[in-house]
Design a protein around this motif. Structure first.
Motif, PDB file in Angstrom:
ATOM      1  N   ALA A  45      12.491  36.857  54.922  1.00  0.00           N
ATOM      2  CA  ALA A  45      12.697  35.853  55.006  1.00  0.00           C
ATOM      3  C   ALA A  45      12.064  34.300  54.475  1.00  0.00           C
ATOM      4  O   ALA A  45      12.091  33.660  53.775  1.00  0.00           O
ATOM      5  N   TYR A  48      12.644  34.249  50.575  1.00  0.00           N
ATOM      6  CA  TYR A  48      14.072  34.444  50.018  1.00  0.00           C
ATOM      7  C   TYR A  48      13.296  32.965  50.100  1.00  0.00           C
ATOM      8  O   TYR A  48      14.249  31.801  49.348  1.00  0.00           O
ATOM      9  N   GLN A  57      18.560  30.137  56.234  1.00  0.00           N
ATOM     10  CA  GLN A  57      19.104  30.962  56.673  1.00  0.00           C
ATOM     11  C   GLN A  57      18.361  30.409  58.268  1.00  0.00           C
ATOM     12  O   GLN A  57      18.744  30.085  58.644  1.00  0.00           O
ATOM     13  N   ILE A 101      14.626  27.700  57.554  1.00  0.00           N
ATOM     14  CA  ILE A 101      15.151  28.844  58.077  1.00  0.00           C
ATOM     15  C   ILE A 101      15.039  28.368  60.006  1.00  0.00           C
ATOM     16  O   ILE A 101      13.883  28.205  60.407  1.00  0.00           O
ATOM     17  N   TYR A 120      24.649  29.752  56.091  1.00  0.00           N
ATOM     18  CA  TYR A 120      23.818  30.393  55.946  1.00  0.00           C
ATOM     19  C   TYR A 120      24.427  31.385  54.810  1.00  0.00           C
ATOM     20  O   TYR A 120      25.081  31.811  54.271  1.00  0.00           O
ATOM     21  N   VAL A 122      21.101  33.541  54.362  1.00  0.00           N
ATOM     22  CA  VAL A 122      21.186  35.124  54.964  1.00  0.00           C
ATOM     23  C   VAL A 122      20.798  34.930  56.566  1.00  0.00           C
ATOM     24  O   VAL A 122      20.060  34.102  56.742  1.00  0.00           O
ATOM     25  N   ARG A 124      19.495  37.221  59.872  1.00  0.00           N
ATOM     26  CA  ARG A 124      18.999  37.818  60.430  1.00  0.00           C
ATOM     27  C   ARG A 124      19.097  38.083  61.817  1.00  0.00           C
ATOM     28  O   ARG A 124      19.022  37.394  62.259  1.00  0.00           O
ATOM     29  N   ARG A 151      24.119  36.918  48.824  1.00  0.00           N
ATOM     30  CA  ARG A 151      24.042  35.636  50.885  1.00  0.00           C
ATOM     31  C   ARG A 151      23.918  37.552  51.225  1.00  0.00           C
ATOM     32  O   ARG A 151      25.389  39.080  51.292  1.00  0.00           O
TER      33      ARG A 151
END
Length: 483
Positions: A45, A48, A57, A101, A120, A122, A124, A151
């Protein structure tokens, strides 16, 4: 003068594979304890966030205490303070290049509203099997934005918990591990999806990257006894956390379920066998109808299933009749008591509508714990003797046709309720087991058959000797330092 910030992280080989696999839509990493899942998540994360300025994210855990322990506390210690600051009130990291994040938890359908307008790059999920499939698929719609950034969703997990079945189906069972699979998406009814404008198939690229504690030598070097402690777990927990076994997991309710024992290929059921139907009411949840046949030796066969959402009562009974050949006769149709709930606008119950269409229902006994015990009796393997050869083999009183794919998925997916361990926890797939429970509770306990199919070794030896002496006897069992 440019300041150099060193990233204090050196990925292990399996984590390296996780970090480098980005040409995908969905990724699952892990499968066993000690594979470095959380470390891979937070550093992937951060990488990125630094690579794509202004990106956003989110990292999910199921509960806030889990989030606090495993993600918040670790990122506060690990992330270089020169790169960003943690906003404690918002539970998010804001970095010098504008990237964000978020650290969040998701444990209810109500939390969907928190992300109605969210975007978003990404998403997770940590321990994704702790989440319901509907939450995961809902967040797929939040994977969007105006920037040309890649993405995807990256998740980690061990086997087990409430989401075991859907995660296994989505990532584990799709084919060869560590290979990107192109999956043609389907809707809730299993129908293939196509782009509304182009007509092209809607394809998702998915991959499962397995990792075990043996793939994390840094951990074993720091704590060589960790693997020893894993080996001391119960057999089921050891298979799950040490071996990454997806076919069995701790907390599984019907641990006795086995495809090799319970699933059989379809055959023509003799007309003389007794037949039954078991129904569970639903609209947003699926309406369920199961067809069950009972052999003369007391073995039950689930030979047909119907599971469909958003059906009116008239449509439900219509599909039941459509899927019931006129040549079949049924002893009775046992149904959830909600079929007798009267509508506020109509003075008629679903049961009455069914009866008007020629499908009379009887009310199910709704005892949950006793009902699950009864179903377990039908699923429990026992030692039996082949009355032709005299050989001992494992048998069960309940068999399921291989065509009943939803039942085969649902039964082994049930988990124990944390607060009432003898009960089954609420689960998105519990409707078919509920209907089976209704049928089991409608049958008298067959103690005579249970005694005849005894697992006692001495009795089996006696029976084998009896067989050998009497041929006619008929016996029924994942800046600087970024990798």
């Amino acid at each position: 003068m440019t300041q150099t910030v060193v990233i204090p992280y050196k990925p292990q080989p399996r984590q390296q594979v996780y970090h480098q696999t980005n040409d995908i839509d969905e990724l699952l990493y892990g499968g066993a304890a000690g594979g470095g899942k959380s470390e891979a998540t937070i550093w992937d994360a951060l990488k990125y966030a630094m690579q794509y300025k202004g990106s956003r994210q989110i990292i999910f855990r199921r509960t806030f205490p889990d989030l606090q322990r495993s993600i918040i506390a670790r990122t506060i210690v690990a992330f270089p303070k020169e790169l960003g600051k943690y906003n404690q009130s918002k539970h998010e990291w804001v970095f010098v290049n504008g990237s964000v994040i978020e650290l969040a938890y998701f444990d209810s359908d109500m939390h969907k509203a928190n992300y109605a307008g969210a975007e978003y790059d990404v998403i997770r999920w940590e321990e994704v099997t702790h989440f319901e499939e509907g939450w995961y698929t809902f967040m797929l719609s939040r994977l969007r934005g105006s920037t040309p950034y890649p993405r995807y969703i990256k998740s980690t997990t061990n086997p087990g918990s409430v989401g075991h079945a859907w995660v296994k189906k989505r990532f584990i069972d799709i084919g060869e591990w560590e290979k990107v699979h192109h999956i043609h998406e389907t809707n809730d009814e299993g129908e293939l999806l196509y782009h509304p404008d182009t007509g092209e198939p809607i394809i998702s690229r998915r991959i499962f990257i397995p990792a075990k504690v043996q793939d994390n030598p840094a951990l074993l070097e720091a704590d060589p006894n960790y693997i020893v402690r894993l080996m001391q777990l119960s057999e089921q927990e050891r298979k799950q956390l040490l071996d990454g076994d997806w076919d069995t997991f701790a907390g599984q309710y019907f641990s006795e379920f086995s495809r090799s024992l319970h699933v059989v290929e379809p055959f023509d059921i003799p007309k003389t066998w007794k037949r039954f139907r078991a129904l569970d009411e639903g609209y947003t949840d699926p309406f369920i109808c199961l067809w069950i046949a009972l052999a003369p030796d007391g073995t039950a066969y689930l030979y047909r299933e119907l599971a469909k959402t958003k059906l009116l009562t008239s449509e439900q009974v219509g599909l039941v009749r459509l899927n019931s050949p006129v040549t079949e006769e049924y002893e009775y149709n046992v149904a959830d008591t909600s079929f007798w709930n009267q509508s506020k606008t109509e003075k008629i119950t679903p049961a009455e509508i069914f009866a008007q269409k020629g499908v009379s229902l009887i009310q199910a006994k709704k005892e949950r714990v006793n009902g699950w015990k009864r179903l377990r009796e039908w699923l429990h393997p026992y030692d039996a003797i082949d009355h032709v050869t005299g050989n001992v083999y494992k048998a069960t009183k309940l068999k399921i046709f291989s065509t009943c794919i939803k039942a085969i998925e649902a039964i082994p997916s049930m988990v124990h309720d944390d607060k009432k361990v003898e009960d089954v926890a609420a689960h998105p797939l519990d409707h078919i087991p509920d209907a089976l429970r209704y049928w089991c509770m409608s049958r008298a306990t067959d103690t005579k058959a249970t005694e005849a199919w005894s697992a006692d070794p001495d009795q089996l030896s006696d029976r084998r000797r009896d067989f050998e002496s009497d041929d006619d006897e008929d016996e029924p069992f994942k800046v600087q330092g970024f990798w």
